[in-house]
Design an enzyme around this catalytic site. Structure first.
Site, mmCIF file in Angstrom:
data_model
loop_
_atom_site.group_PDB
_atom_site.id
_atom_site.type_symbol
_atom_site.label_atom_id
_atom_site.label_comp_id
_atom_site.label_asym_id
_atom_site.label_seq_id
_atom_site.Cartn_x
_atom_site.Cartn_y
_atom_site.Cartn_z
ATOM 1 C CG HIS A 82 8.798 -25.721 -57.025
ATOM 2 N ND1 HIS A 82 10.113 -26.015 -56.728
ATOM 3 C CD2 HIS A 82 8.363 -24.917 -56.025
ATOM 4 C CE1 HIS A 82 10.461 -25.405 -55.618
ATOM 5 N NE2 HIS A 82 9.415 -24.738 -55.164
ATOM 6 C CG ASP A 161 16.692 -18.122 -54.352
ATOM 7 O OD1 ASP A 161 15.922 -17.424 -53.666
ATOM 8 O OD2 ASP A 161 16.746 -19.363 -54.267
ATOM 9 C CB SER A 183 12.822 -17.354 -53.524
ATOM 10 O OG SER A 183 13.464 -18.568 -53.282
ATOM 11 C CE LYS A 187 14.624 -21.359 -55.766
ATOM 12 N NZ LYS A 187 14.714 -21.587 -54.347
HETATM 13 N N1 URA Z 1 11.132 -22.296 -51.449
HETATM 14 C C1 URA Z 1 11.985 -21.494 -52.130
HETATM 15 O O1 URA Z 1 12.629 -21.923 -53.076
HETATM 16 N N2 URA Z 1 12.102 -20.212 -51.745
HETATM 17 C C2 URA Z 1 11.426 -19.681 -50.719
HETATM 18 O O2 URA Z 1 11.570 -18.502 -50.440
HETATM 19 C C3 URA Z 1 10.554 -20.520 -50.001
HETATM 20 C C4 URA Z 1 10.413 -21.836 -50.394
#
Ligand code: URA
Length: 424
Positions: A82, A161, A183, A187
Site C-alpha cells: 500500500h 472507514d 483507516s 482495510k
Molecule cells: N489513506 C487512507 O486510506 N486513509 C487515510 O486516512 C489517509 C490515507
C-alpha cells in the site's frame, strides 16, 4: 452512554473505552449518530489524539463493521502493498507483476485517486477493458493461477472507514495519525494478506509533510500490524518531486510498462527494487543483494513484463490499446540553471485540473491527459530547453503556473535522499 458524553470526554483529553468507540462508530453507521456529531468527535480526536490502545480498538471496530476476506484458499504467503499516496506513484503496477513473476502471491485491493494523488484502480482502468471488479472466487482463483490479481475495494470491506473517511475529507479531519493509521490498517487487515508492506510517502506532494510525522505514522501502523500478528513493514520515501516522469493515468501505465521492460526512470526503479527486496527477504529470507540481482534479472529478461501481460489479459484488458492524447504541448524553461525542486503537490493539482484527477468520487476522469517531466531534480536546464510535455484534451493550461512548479537556480543544492527509513 450518549454521543455527547463521548465527544465531551475526548474534548477533555480523556481516553475512550472500547465500548464508547464502538458506540460512536456503529451509531454513525446505523444513522443514530449524526454527521455533525461524528465530525465533532473526529475534530476532538484530531486535536487531542488517541492512545495506541484506542487506535487499535478503533481499527478493530472498523474491521468488524464489514466483511473480512478469507484468503486461506490461496497457497503460500500473500503480500499486500500500500502507498499513503503520492504524485506519479505507479509503484504497484511494477512491483506487483515483478514479484508475481518470482512466484510471490499478490492479492491486492486498491483505491481510486482523490485530490492531487492518483489511484492504482484508475490507472488500471485506463487500459481498455480492464476489469477491476472480480468476485471473491475469481480473485482467489486468479491469484492461485497466475500469482496476482489487482482489484478495487468492495463496498462491504470496512464500510465504517468508507463513511468516516468521506466525512473527514470534507471536515478538515484527515490529518490525524490515529485516524490515518486505523483507516489504512483496517482495510489492509480486512483484505486478508499475510504480509503488509506500506510505502509511507513524505514531502510536499504527500499526506505526511515531514519525516517525524511519517515515522510516527509508520510506527503506529507497525504496532497495529503486530496486534494482528501480521508482519507490517513501512518504507518511508521522499515525495517532494513526482515519482518517475509521468503523471496521469495512461501515461503512468506506459511508464510502468517501460520499467517492467527494464527502461524505467531511476527513482521509480529505486523505490520498486527496495520494496521488492524487502518483501522477498520477508517471504523467502533471501539476503538483500541476492534479491536485488534477481529482481533486475526479471526486469531485463522480459519475465516481469510477461507477468504484467498475463495480468492484463486475465482481467480482460487490451494491452495494445492504451490511449494517450495526441494534443501535446512542450513547455520550455524561461531560464537556465539547476533544477533544485519540482513541486509535486502543484504538479498533481495541475494534472487534476486538466482532467487526470477528481475532486469528488463521482467526477469522471480523462485517462489520456497528463504531464511527462523531461527534467528531474538535480538536472541542468538550458534556457528554451524543454522542461515538461503536457498532454491535453479539452482543458487549457497556464504556462506560468507550470513554470512555477520548477525551482531553477544557479547553484545545485544537494540532492535529497529518496529512501528515508525502514520501520518494522
Ligand atoms: N489513506 C487512507 O486510506 N486513509 C487515510 O486516512 C489517509 C490515507
Amino acid at each position: 452512554m450518549t454521543i455527547i458524553d463521548i465527544i465531551n470526554k475526548k474534548r477533555n483529553r480523556k481516553q475512550l473505552t472500547r465500548e464508547e468507540i464502538e458506540f460512536a462508530v456503529n451509531g454513525y453507521l446505523d444513522g443514530s449518530v449524526k454527521d455533525y456529531q461524528m465530525s465533532s468527535l473526529l475534530m476532538a480526536i484530531v486535536l487531542n489524539g488517541m492512545t495506541a490502545r484506542e487506535t487499535i480498538d478503533l481499527t478493530d471496530i472498523m474491521i468488524k463493521s464489514g466483511d473480512v476476506l478469507d484468503l486461506s484458499k490461496i497457497d503460500g504467503l500473500i503480500v499486500d502493498k500500500h502507498s499513503t499516496g503520492g504524485v506519479g506513484d505507479k509503484v504497484t503496477l511494477v512491483l506487483g507483476p515483478l514479484l508475481a513473476s518470482l512466484g510471490i502471491k499478490i492479492a491486492k485491493m486498491s483505491g481510486r485517486g482523490l485530490g492531487h494523488t492518483g489511484g492504482t484502480i484508475d490507472k488500471l482502468e485506463s487500459i481498455e477493458g480492464f476489469n477491476t471488479k472480480l468476485t471473491e472466487k475469481k480473485f482467489i482463483k486468479q491469484v492461485n493461477d497466475i500469482n496476482i490479481a489487482l482489484v478495487g475495494q468492495t463496498a462491504d470491506l470496512v464500510p465504517a472507514d468508507k463513511k468516516i473517511y468521506a466525512l473527514r475529507d470534507v471536515t478538515g479531519t484527515v490529518e490525524s495519525l490515529p485516524l490515518i493509521a486505523s483507516s489504512i490498517m483496517s482495510k489492509k487487515i480486512a483484505s486478508g494478506a499475510d504480509i503488509i508492506m506500506i510505502d509511507v510517502k513524505v514531502g510536499n506532494g504527500a499526506l505526511m509533510k515531514n519525516i517525524d510525522s511519517a515515522k510516527a505514522l509508520a510506527k503506529l501502523m507497525v504496532r497495529i500490524g503486530k496486534a494482528y500478528r501480521k508482519p507490517t513493514i513501512c518504507l518511508i520515501t521522499n515525495m517532494e518531486e513526482p515519482l518517475g516522469n509521468a503523471v496521469g493515468n495512461s501515461l503512468e501505465v506506459k511508464e510502468a510498462i517501460d520499467t517492467l521492460q527494464g527502461n524505467g526512470p531511476s527513482d521509480l526503479l529505486e523505490v520498486v527494487i527496495t520494496l521488492c527486496s524487502i518483501i522477498i527477504g520477508a517471504v523467502n529470507k533471501m539476503p538483500n543483494n541476492e534479491a536485488k540481482n534477481l529482481l533486475f534479472k526479471q526486469l531485463n529478461n522480459g519475465e516481469a513484463y510477461k507477468k504484467f501481460e498475463e495480468l492484463v489479459k486475465a482481467q480482460g484488458g487490451k494491452i495494445n490499446n492504451i490511449k494517450i492524447s495526441d494534443k501535446v504541448f512542450s513547455i520550455k524553461s524561461d531560464r537556465e540553471g539547476y533544477i533544485n525542486n519540482i513541486d509535486a503537490l502543484h504538479i498533481g493539482e495541475i494534472a487534476k485540473k486538466i482532467g487526470a484527477g477528481r475532486n469528488t468520487l463521482e467526477d469522471k476522469i480523462d485517462y489520456e491527459v497528463g504531464l511527462v517531466l523531461s527534467k528531474k531534480v538535480g538536472d541542468y536546464v538550458e534556457k528554451e530547453e524543454e522542461l515538461v510535455k503536457v498532454y491535453l484534451k479539452d482543458k487549457d493550461i497556464s504556462i506560468s503556473e507550470i513554470l512555477e512548479c520548477f525551482t531553477i537556480e544557479e547553484e545545485l543544492k544537494s540532492n535529497p535522499k529518496l529512501i528515508l527509513d525502514i520501520i518494522k
